[in-house]
Design a protein around this motif. Structure first.
Motif, short mmCIF file in Angstrom:
data_model
loop_
_atom_site.label_atom_id
_atom_site.label_comp_id
_atom_site.label_asym_id
_atom_site.label_seq_id
_atom_site.Cartn_x
_atom_site.Cartn_y
_atom_site.Cartn_z
N GLU A 30 0.82 -1.21 0.00
CA GLU A 30 0.00 0.00 0.00
C GLU A 30 0.85 1.26 0.00
N VAL A 31 0.30 2.30 -0.63
CA VAL A 31 0.87 3.64 -0.57
C VAL A 31 -0.31 4.57 -0.34
N ASP A 32 -0.20 5.42 0.66
CA ASP A 32 -1.26 6.38 0.99
C ASP A 32 -0.56 7.70 1.33
N VAL A 33 -0.56 8.63 0.35
CA VAL A 33 0.17 9.89 0.54
C VAL A 33 -0.68 11.08 0.11
N ASP A 34 -0.35 12.24 0.66
CA ASP A 34 -0.95 13.51 0.24
C ASP A 34 0.07 14.24 -0.61
N LEU A 35 -0.27 14.44 -1.89
CA LEU A 35 0.63 15.16 -2.79
C LEU A 35 0.69 16.62 -2.41
N PHE A 36 1.72 17.30 -2.85
CA PHE A 36 2.01 18.67 -2.45
C PHE A 36 0.87 19.65 -2.71
N ASP A 37 0.16 19.49 -3.83
CA ASP A 37 -0.87 20.46 -4.20
C ASP A 37 -2.03 19.75 -4.90
N ASN A 38 -3.02 20.53 -5.31
CA ASN A 38 -4.19 19.99 -5.99
C ASN A 38 -3.83 19.45 -7.37
N VAL A 39 -4.66 18.48 -7.85
CA VAL A 39 -4.42 17.84 -9.13
C VAL A 39 -5.71 17.79 -9.95
N ASN A 40 -5.55 17.57 -11.23
CA ASN A 40 -6.68 17.42 -12.15
C ASN A 40 -6.88 15.92 -12.38
N VAL A 41 -7.84 15.34 -11.72
CA VAL A 41 -8.06 13.89 -11.77
C VAL A 41 -8.48 13.45 -13.17
N LYS A 42 -9.35 14.23 -13.83
CA LYS A 42 -9.86 13.84 -15.15
C LYS A 42 -8.77 13.74 -16.21
N GLU A 43 -7.76 14.59 -16.13
CA GLU A 43 -6.70 14.57 -17.13
C GLU A 43 -5.50 13.72 -16.71
N SER A 44 -5.56 13.12 -15.55
CA SER A 44 -4.50 12.22 -15.10
C SER A 44 -4.78 10.82 -15.63
N LYS A 45 -3.72 10.03 -15.81
CA LYS A 45 -3.90 8.68 -16.35
C LYS A 45 -2.86 7.75 -15.76
N PHE A 46 -3.22 6.44 -15.74
CA PHE A 46 -2.25 5.47 -15.24
C PHE A 46 -2.22 4.24 -16.12
N TYR A 47 -1.13 3.49 -16.00
CA TYR A 47 -0.90 2.29 -16.78
C TYR A 47 -0.34 1.23 -15.84
N VAL A 48 -0.95 0.05 -15.87
CA VAL A 48 -0.45 -1.08 -15.08
C VAL A 48 0.34 -1.98 -16.01
N GLY A 49 1.64 -2.02 -15.79
CA GLY A 49 2.52 -2.84 -16.62
C GLY A 49 2.98 -4.08 -15.85
N PRO A 50 3.73 -4.94 -16.49
CA PRO A 50 4.19 -6.16 -15.82
C PRO A 50 5.24 -5.92 -14.73
N ARG A 51 5.99 -4.80 -14.83
CA ARG A 51 7.05 -4.52 -13.85
C ARG A 51 6.73 -3.37 -12.91
N SER A 52 5.82 -2.47 -13.36
CA SER A 52 5.53 -1.29 -12.55
C SER A 52 4.17 -0.70 -12.92
N ILE A 53 3.71 0.21 -12.08
CA ILE A 53 2.47 0.95 -12.31
C ILE A 53 2.90 2.41 -12.48
#
Length: 161
Positions: A53-76
């Motif tokens: 698990e990772v549970d952190v508060d990033l430094f400032d506000n973010v735009n969730v709709k324009e953010s994206k993620f990719y789950v790969g075989p070695r990393s996320i």
């Protein structure tokens, strides 16, 4: 957070408009990622039956709709779009030394002054179709170069004979 969970390595690099987060956890299963506008980032997964698990508060506000993620075989990989285009002085909201599992991703890092010079290069955006096409073009170029060299050598040998 469970008292039995572990923290995977969280690498980060930034640009003025986004933050690249890479969670190093090969063969992760049951991946869950959440990001909230105020910068709350949560990750959970299992590997070999062990929860991470990772549970952190990033430094400032973010735009969730324009953010994206990719789950790969070695990393996320999560490309987090910042709400405001500006450089953050650190990744986490909390001051002081970051947790041991948070590290700078030197492979993707550029200095604020160098951002305009390297725009487009190593930006952290994941478009794997373009990457594969570039690899094929490079491979074809190398092959053509090699064929040209061999044909010249063959002509030189015939001429000398």
């Amino acid at each position: 957070m469970s008292c039995f969970s572990r923290h995977p390595t969280l690498k980060w690099a930034q640009r003025s408009d986004k933050v690249n987060l890479t969670i190093e956890l090969p063969d992760a299963k049951d991946v869950k990622v959440t990001l909230k506008p105020e910068g709350k980032f949560n990750f959970s997964a299992t590997k070999d039956g062990v929860p991470y698990e990772v549970d952190v508060d990033l430094f400032d506000n973010v735009n969730v709709k324009e953010s994206k993620f990719y789950v790969g075989p070695r990393s996320i990989v999560y490309v987090v779009k910042k709400a405001e285009k500006k450089w953050w002085s650190r990744l986490l909201k909390q001051e002081g030394k970051p947790p041991a599992f948070v590290k700078v991703d030197w492979d993707k890092w550029i200095d604020e002054d160098d951002e305009n010079e390297t725009s487009g290069k190593n930006s952290g955006d994941k478009d794997f179709s373009k990457k594969q096409a570039r690899k094929r073009r490079k491979s074809k170029k190398k092959k053509n170069l090699l064929q040209n060299m061999l044909s010249k050598l063959k002509l030189d040998c015939i001429c000398k004979a």
